[in-house]
Design an enzyme around this catalytic site. Structure first.
Site, PDB file in Angstrom:
ATOM      1  CB  CYS A   8      -0.915  -0.006   1.224  1.00  0.00           C
ATOM      2  SG  CYS A   8      -1.787   1.552   1.477  1.00  0.00           S
ATOM      3  CG  ASP A  39      -2.177  14.936  -4.435  1.00  0.00           C
ATOM      4  OD1 ASP A  39      -3.147  14.244  -4.048  1.00  0.00           O
ATOM      5  OD2 ASP A  39      -1.604  14.732  -5.526  1.00  0.00           O
ATOM      6  CB  THR A  52      -5.907   6.317  -7.930  1.00  0.00           C
ATOM      7  OG1 THR A  52      -5.496   7.434  -7.139  1.00  0.00           O
ATOM      8  CG2 THR A  52      -6.732   6.811  -9.122  1.00  0.00           C
ATOM      9  CG  HIS A  76      -6.664   9.435   0.196  1.00  0.00           C
ATOM     10  ND1 HIS A  76      -6.795   8.129  -0.206  1.00  0.00           N
ATOM     11  CD2 HIS A  76      -6.927  10.193  -0.898  1.00  0.00           C
ATOM     12  CE1 HIS A  76      -7.114   8.099  -1.487  1.00  0.00           C
ATOM     13  NE2 HIS A  76      -7.216   9.339  -1.941  1.00  0.00           N
TER      14      HIS A  76
HETATM   15  P1  AMP Z   1      -7.559   9.389  -5.075  1.00  0.00           P
HETATM   16  O1  AMP Z   1      -7.643   9.494  -6.578  1.00  0.00           O
HETATM   17  O2  AMP Z   1      -8.670  10.074  -4.345  1.00  0.00           O
HETATM   18  O3  AMP Z   1      -7.363   7.954  -4.637  1.00  0.00           O
HETATM   19  O4  AMP Z   1      -6.283  10.222  -4.665  1.00  0.00           O
HETATM   20  C1  AMP Z   1      -5.000   9.718  -4.635  1.00  0.00           C
HETATM   21  C2  AMP Z   1      -4.099  10.926  -4.606  1.00  0.00           C
HETATM   22  O5  AMP Z   1      -2.804  10.510  -4.197  1.00  0.00           O
HETATM   23  C3  AMP Z   1      -3.925  11.624  -5.966  1.00  0.00           C
HETATM   24  O6  AMP Z   1      -4.345  12.985  -5.852  1.00  0.00           O
HETATM   25  C4  AMP Z   1      -2.426  11.495  -6.240  1.00  0.00           C
HETATM   26  O7  AMP Z   1      -1.890  12.635  -6.887  1.00  0.00           O
HETATM   27  C5  AMP Z   1      -1.862  11.311  -4.852  1.00  0.00           C
HETATM   28  N1  AMP Z   1      -0.583  10.616  -4.774  1.00  0.00           N
HETATM   29  C6  AMP Z   1      -0.230   9.480  -5.409  1.00  0.00           C
HETATM   30  N2  AMP Z   1       1.026   9.120  -5.074  1.00  0.00           N
HETATM   31  C7  AMP Z   1       1.470  10.057  -4.190  1.00  0.00           C
HETATM   32  C8  AMP Z   1       2.688  10.257  -3.477  1.00  0.00           C
HETATM   33  N3  AMP Z   1       3.717   9.401  -3.585  1.00  0.00           N
HETATM   34  N4  AMP Z   1       2.799  11.329  -2.673  1.00  0.00           N
HETATM   35  C9  AMP Z   1       1.774  12.211  -2.559  1.00  0.00           C
HETATM   36  N5  AMP Z   1       0.587  12.078  -3.192  1.00  0.00           N
HETATM   37  C10 AMP Z   1       0.437  11.013  -4.006  1.00  0.00           C
HETATM   38 ZN    ZN Z   2      -2.362   1.513   3.633  1.00  0.00          ZN
END
Ligand code: AMP
Ligand code: ZN
Length: 112
Positions: A3, A29, A93, A98
């Site tokens: 994860c 983010d 995603t 979160h």
């Molecule tokens: P969601 O689409 O609601 O699941 O949001 C997942 C979020 O995580 C997206 O806005 C991504 O840009 C962000 N994200 C993915 N990988 C990372 C990371 N390594 N550090 C910070 N944010 C991330």
């Molecule tokens: Zn987790």
């Protein structure tokens, strides 16, 4: 566990932290959709809002206290949006609960 956000909690993947305590982590983010775009997560893994239960909802209440504190610290006095995508139809995603804090500009209103 495979994860991404558990790896961020464990320090195995770097993040730009804005807040941390024993239960909660907040970090910027990686692909910001607004001038301020912060993710607030429980350190303990749960997949999404769909897994919130009487046993673990205390951390969710705490997250909302932290959100209010971060919004003040980030200067979002003009308002902000809190979003949690849950499941495929919402486009989730990363399957670790979160909450997005989005602010610093007038946000678009469309939700669908
Ligand atoms: P969601 O689409 O609601 O699941 O949001 C997942 C979020 O995580 C997206 O806005 C991504 O840009 C962000 N994200 C993915 N990988 C990372 C990371 N390594 N550090 C910070 N944010 C991330
Ligand atoms: Zn987790």
């Amino acid at each position: 566990m495979d994860c991404l956000f558990c790896k961020i909690v464990a320090g195995q993947i770097p993040s730009t932290k804005v807040y941390e305590d024993d239960q909660v982590l907040a970090f910027r983010d990686i692909a910001p959709q607004a001038p301020t775009h912060i993710l607030v997560i429980p350190k303990a893994h749960m997949a999404s809002v769909a897994e919130v239960s009487p046993e673990n909802s205390g951390v969710v209440a705490h997250i909302f206290e932290v959100i209010a504190q971060i919004a003040k610290a980030e200067g979002l006095e003009n308002g902000y949006r809190v979003v949690s995508n849950c499941g495929d139809d919402a486009g989730q995603t990363v399957h670790h609960l979160h909450f997005h804090i989005l602010g610093g500009k007038r946000l678009a209103l469309e939700m669908a």
